[in-house]
Scaffold this active site. Structure first.
Site, PDB file in Angstrom:
ATOM      1  CG  HIS A   1      41.999  41.588  48.752  1.00  0.00           C
ATOM      2  ND1 HIS A   1      43.156  42.101  49.284  1.00  0.00           N
ATOM      3  CD2 HIS A   1      40.983  42.268  49.350  1.00  0.00           C
ATOM      4  CE1 HIS A   1      42.873  43.030  50.169  1.00  0.00           C
ATOM      5  NE2 HIS A   1      41.555  43.164  50.227  1.00  0.00           N
TER       6      HIS A   1
ATOM      7  CB  SER B   1      26.657  36.522  46.556  1.00  0.00           C
ATOM      8  OG  SER B   1      27.453  37.649  46.871  1.00  0.00           O
TER       9      SER B   1
END
Length: 300
Positions: A16, A220
């Protein structure tokens, strides 16, 4: 940074953006590590860079689900790599960024096993994502003995120990988190996770049946696909983009009908974009793998 002041921060390029912002804010040396097709950190490159900096402690950001591809770094392999490179447990700090996957991985049969029984120091989990808090918030868990004296201070005015950078915090956030956990419970969260996983696979299969390049990592809920050509289409569906790719995060509120409507709209627009043969869909082999690419060359 305070525990290991001369430590080097290691983070994959798909971490991130806030990780790299933090390294700049706190003037930490940062080594950016390449990733595999899945988005997980390349431990071979990590090993090479650790060997080059054996004289300095290692601060490692481990992604339990990357922002764009949902790739999960191999925590056990990272720990093994650190140990084999000669880093004792007091010379490395592992933070696990489990913003989205923190409330998914506990319900996965073969998912990443996060535990403080392993030599990790902290885990962060978002509450405004899967849990659905109406304001952005989350939880940071760390070992009590690792909260540094430089950060923690007993403040008489608020009659508590202040251990955070910001000091003042939103008092509503823990109430929202408590409410969400109480309302959904373990079984409710488990049901939502299974629904998200099922719908993500449904969307991935829909892309592939329509001849559209797409990838979904194991366990996922983030489906990566080719970047649409139309800005109007991107804005209408509020898509996040990264170079040649776009993605859909299949959250609990996303229904099969929503996915069908989205896919139908995309297929119709692709006829306009590529129908005359003058423009061809982008090749995504390098980004998501040859087996997931549906360009004219690979035709999967």
């Amino acid at each position: 940074r305070d525990l290991l002041p001369d430590g080097i921060l290691y983070a994959s390029k798909e971490s991130h953006y806030s990780i790299f912002k933090a390294s700049r804010m706190y003037r930490m040396e940062c080594q950016i590590i390449d990733t595999l097709i899945t988005g997980e950190i390349n431990c071979t490159e990590l090993r090479e860079k650790l060997f080059l900096n054996k004289d300095k402690p290692a601060i490692v950001n481990v992604n339990i689900g990357t922002t764009f591809k949902g790739g999960v770094d191999n925590l056990d392999l990272i720990i093994k790599t650190l140990e084999e490179c000669g880093f004792s447990h007091d010379r490395f700090y592992i933070h696990c960024d489990a913003a989205l996957n923190g409330l998914i991985s506990p319900f996965l049969e073969y998912g990443p096993k996060l535990s403080f029984k392993k030599p990790i120091r902290s885990i962060s989990v978002s509450a405004h994502k899967l849990l659905g808090s109406s304001i952005p918030c989350g939880v940071l868990m760390t070992r009590k003995g690792r909260i540094t004296n430089n950060l923690s201070e007993n403040v008489e005015y608020i009659d508590t120990l202040d251990t955070t950078i910001s000091g003042s915090r939103n008092g509503h956030a823990p109430i929202f988190i408590w409410y969400g956990l109480k309302m959904k419970g373990r079984s409710g969260l488990h049901t939502e996770v299974n629904k998200c996983l099922t719908n993500a696979k449904y969307l991935r299969d829909g892309f592939k049946n329509a001849g559209i390049s797409a990838m979904l990592n194991e366990s996922s809920i983030v489906v990566v696909f080719e970047r649409p050509l139309s800005r109007e289409f991107i804005d209408y569906w509020q898509l996040s983009l990264l170079e040649k790719m776009a993605h859909v995060v299949v959250m609990p509120h996303v229904t099969v009908k929503m996915l069908d409507d989205f896919l139908d709209d995309l297929v119709q627009n692709r006829e306009i974009w590529y129908g005359n043969g003058k423009v061809q869909p982008l090749c995504l082999a390098e980004e998501i793998g040859v087996s997931n690419c549906a360009c004219l060359v690979h035709m999967n």
